[in-house]
Write an enzyme that holds these catalytic residues in place. Structure first.
Site, short mmCIF file in Angstrom:
data_model
loop_
_atom_site.label_atom_id
_atom_site.label_comp_id
_atom_site.label_asym_id
_atom_site.label_seq_id
_atom_site.Cartn_x
_atom_site.Cartn_y
_atom_site.Cartn_z
N GLU A 19 50.72 34.90 44.58
CA GLU A 19 50.30 36.03 43.74
C GLU A 19 51.20 37.23 44.01
O GLU A 19 51.48 37.57 45.16
CB GLU A 19 48.84 36.41 44.03
CG GLU A 19 48.41 37.59 43.14
CD GLU A 19 46.98 38.06 43.36
OE1 GLU A 19 46.06 37.30 43.04
OE2 GLU A 19 46.82 39.17 43.88
N THR A 50 49.36 39.95 38.75
CA THR A 50 48.11 40.70 38.58
C THR A 50 48.21 41.70 37.44
O THR A 50 49.30 42.06 36.98
CB THR A 50 47.69 41.44 39.87
OG1 THR A 50 48.67 42.43 40.15
CG2 THR A 50 47.54 40.50 41.04
N ALA A 53 44.65 47.91 37.57
CA ALA A 53 43.30 48.43 37.33
C ALA A 53 43.29 49.18 35.99
O ALA A 53 44.19 49.95 35.69
CB ALA A 53 42.91 49.36 38.47
N ARG A 109 36.78 40.15 34.76
CA ARG A 109 36.10 41.33 34.21
C ARG A 109 36.85 42.59 34.61
O ARG A 109 37.06 43.49 33.81
CB ARG A 109 34.65 41.39 34.75
CG ARG A 109 33.86 42.53 34.13
CD ARG A 109 32.69 42.95 34.98
NE ARG A 109 33.13 43.60 36.23
CZ ARG A 109 32.33 44.10 37.13
NH1 ARG A 109 31.01 44.02 36.97
NH2 ARG A 109 32.80 44.68 38.23
N GLY A 110 37.24 42.65 35.90
CA GLY A 110 37.90 43.84 36.42
C GLY A 110 36.92 44.75 37.14
O GLY A 110 35.70 44.56 37.05
N ALA A 129 32.90 38.43 32.91
CA ALA A 129 34.05 37.53 32.72
C ALA A 129 33.67 36.27 31.93
O ALA A 129 34.51 35.74 31.20
CB ALA A 129 34.65 37.14 34.07
N HIS A 153 30.42 38.30 45.56
CA HIS A 153 31.03 39.50 44.97
C HIS A 153 30.26 40.73 45.44
O HIS A 153 29.04 40.67 45.62
CB HIS A 153 30.98 39.39 43.44
CG HIS A 153 31.65 40.53 42.72
ND1 HIS A 153 30.94 41.56 42.16
CD2 HIS A 153 32.96 40.80 42.51
CE1 HIS A 153 31.79 42.43 41.61
NE2 HIS A 153 33.02 41.98 41.80
N LYS A 169 30.79 31.09 34.08
CA LYS A 169 32.21 31.11 33.71
C LYS A 169 32.71 29.67 33.51
O LYS A 169 33.49 29.40 32.62
CB LYS A 169 33.05 31.81 34.80
CG LYS A 169 32.66 33.26 35.00
CD LYS A 169 33.71 34.04 35.79
CE LYS A 169 33.44 34.15 37.25
NZ LYS A 169 34.21 35.18 37.93
N GLN A 216 47.01 46.50 58.46
CA GLN A 216 46.82 45.81 57.18
C GLN A 216 45.43 45.18 57.11
O GLN A 216 44.70 45.35 56.14
CB GLN A 216 47.90 44.73 57.02
CG GLN A 216 47.72 43.84 55.80
CD GLN A 216 47.82 42.36 56.15
OE1 GLN A 216 47.65 41.97 57.30
NE2 GLN A 216 48.10 41.54 55.16
P1 FAD Z 1 32.50 38.64 36.87
O1 FAD Z 1 32.64 37.17 37.05
O2 FAD Z 1 32.07 39.15 35.54
O3 FAD Z 1 31.47 39.15 38.01
C1 FAD Z 1 31.26 40.53 38.25
C2 FAD Z 1 29.86 40.74 38.82
O4 FAD Z 1 28.88 40.52 37.81
C3 FAD Z 1 29.48 39.78 39.94
O5 FAD Z 1 28.68 40.47 40.85
C4 FAD Z 1 28.69 38.67 39.24
O6 FAD Z 1 27.74 38.05 40.11
C5 FAD Z 1 28.01 39.44 38.12
N1 FAD Z 1 27.90 38.64 36.88
C6 FAD Z 1 28.86 37.85 36.33
N2 FAD Z 1 28.44 37.32 35.16
C7 FAD Z 1 27.19 37.80 34.94
C8 FAD Z 1 26.26 37.64 33.88
N3 FAD Z 1 26.53 36.88 32.81
N4 FAD Z 1 25.04 38.29 33.97
C9 FAD Z 1 24.76 39.08 35.07
N5 FAD Z 1 25.63 39.27 36.09
C10 FAD Z 1 26.84 38.65 36.03
N6 FAD Z 1 41.29 42.82 39.40
C11 FAD Z 1 42.21 43.44 38.60
O7 FAD Z 1 41.98 44.57 38.14
N7 FAD Z 1 43.39 42.83 38.30
C12 FAD Z 1 43.70 41.59 38.75
O8 FAD Z 1 44.78 41.07 38.45
C13 FAD Z 1 42.77 40.91 39.59
N8 FAD Z 1 43.01 39.66 40.07
C14 FAD Z 1 42.07 39.02 40.84
C15 FAD Z 1 42.33 37.71 41.31
C16 FAD Z 1 41.40 37.04 42.10
C17 FAD Z 1 41.71 35.63 42.57
C18 FAD Z 1 40.20 37.69 42.46
C19 FAD Z 1 39.21 37.00 43.34
C20 FAD Z 1 39.92 38.98 42.01
C21 FAD Z 1 40.84 39.66 41.20
N9 FAD Z 1 40.62 40.95 40.70
C22 FAD Z 1 41.54 41.58 39.89
C23 FAD Z 1 39.38 41.68 41.08
C24 FAD Z 1 38.25 41.50 40.05
O9 FAD Z 1 38.63 42.12 38.82
C25 FAD Z 1 37.01 42.17 40.61
O10 FAD Z 1 36.54 41.48 41.74
C26 FAD Z 1 35.88 42.44 39.61
O11 FAD Z 1 34.94 43.33 40.23
C27 FAD Z 1 35.09 41.21 39.18
O12 FAD Z 1 35.79 40.44 38.30
P2 FAD Z 1 35.22 38.97 37.91
O13 FAD Z 1 36.10 38.43 36.88
O14 FAD Z 1 34.97 38.17 39.12
O15 FAD Z 1 33.81 39.41 37.26
#
Ligand code: FAD
Length: 287
Positions: A19, A50, A53, A109-110, A129, A153, A169, A216
């Protein structure tokens, strides 16, 4: 070989992927290509780029992914978040990615923008997401990776609930799970046990951040809340110099990855922070 379906890679070989993030300065970009030219020799299965934000690096993410594909001949995985974007904008980004013949996308989702505690979806966008995955699935042909959290999370009330949401997802069409970084493999093994029970059967690839020093790891711990084994902290604290810390940290990461490989993971995704040294040592040790 620069546009393969990344899920197929795991069927063929133990796959180390990398990454990177889009640098903010010209100097940072020069450094990135220098480091990637060194990383190329370990033949990474893919390189993920990536997404800044709040969508701050949208064009840069795509530009870098294209250079990875066209100049380095390596398959890119483009990250994308739905922060602040209406469906129309999301659709146009997806079309742009598709038009550039990139088929692998990481659907996220972000995080909430700086200064906000909670995520507020765009009124014409997506709240989670799983909704983004469903939308991407409707645009034919993408291989979709999603994020998984072995320690849960930060916003989830507990790991169980987070895994219920991870399953959404997968049900929406995700092909692959890349995990948040962790330092204690027991969290990953427990996570795998739980997701198997939840009926998730797509590949799960652990995300590992090579440890390069005490500063770090303390910063990472502040940001991600990842559990840090006390013996690792002890080892780092006992080092006299930063070079010694780096050696001890990388040695720990090498052992962590070997143990995961022996346990049976299909590959390792390395969070390199755009630096080659630790990634090279780990990859050479584990491949
Ligand atoms: P989701 O899967 O939507 O989850 C977010 C929260 O909502 C979780 O607490 C989950 O339990 C809850 N949730 C999910 N779906 C539902 C639903 N249907 N109903 C109710 N609750 C729900 N961030 C960036 O900005 N840019 C990047 O490039 C980036 N790359 C990443 C790569 C990896 C491998 C990882 C692990 C994280 C990355 N992130 C990145 C961080 C990520 O954007 C954050 O962790 C963000 O807060 C959650 O994104 P998610 O897609 O996991 O969200």
């Amino acid at each position: 070989m620069n546009n393969v379906n990344i899920v197929d890679l795991y069927r063929k070989r133990f796959t180390v992927s990398i990454e990177i993030f889009p640098p903010k300065t010209e100097e940072g970009e020069k450094n990135l290509w220098r480091e990637l030219s060194r990383i190329k020799k370990i033949d990474p299965g893919f390189i993920s780029v990536t997404y800044g934000a709040g969508g701050s690096t949208r064009e840069k993410t795509l530009d870098i992914a294209l250079e990875v594909k066209n100049n380095m001949g390596i398959t890119p995985l483009v990250h994308f978040t739905c922060v602040g974007s209406p469906r129309k904008e999301i659709e146009s980004f997806l079309n742009m990615v598709k038009d550039n013949k990139i088929n692998n996308i990481m659907a996220l989702r972000g995080d909430p923008p700086a200064g906000h505690d909670t995520f507020k979806p765009h009124p014409e966008g997506f709240a989670y997401a799983n909704e983004l995955v469903e939308f991407i699935r409707s645009v034919n042909g993408f291989t979709i990776a999603v994020a998984g959290y072995p320690e849960g999370h930060t916003e989830a009330p507990d790991l169980e609930t987070d895994i219920v949401n991870l399953k959404k997802k997968v049900d929406a069409g995700a092909d692959l799970i890349l995990t948040q970084l962790f330092f204690n493999n027991n969290h990953f093994y427990d996570f795998m046990d739980r997701i198997e029970k939840a009926g998730i059967s797509i590949p799960v690839v652990p995300g590992i951040m090579p440890i390069t020093g005490l500063k770090q790891i303390t910063r990472i711990n502040d940001l991600s809340g990842a559990d840090i084994p006390p013996e690792l902290m002890e080892k780092l604290r006992c080092c006299d110099t930063e070079d010694q810390q780096s050696e001890a940290g990388i040695e720990f990461s090498m052992r962590q990855c070997s143990e995961l490989r022996d346990w049976g993971v299909p590959g390792i995704h390395l969070y390199t922070l755009n630096r080659a040294r630790a990634a090279l040592k780990i990859a050479e040790h584990v491949i």
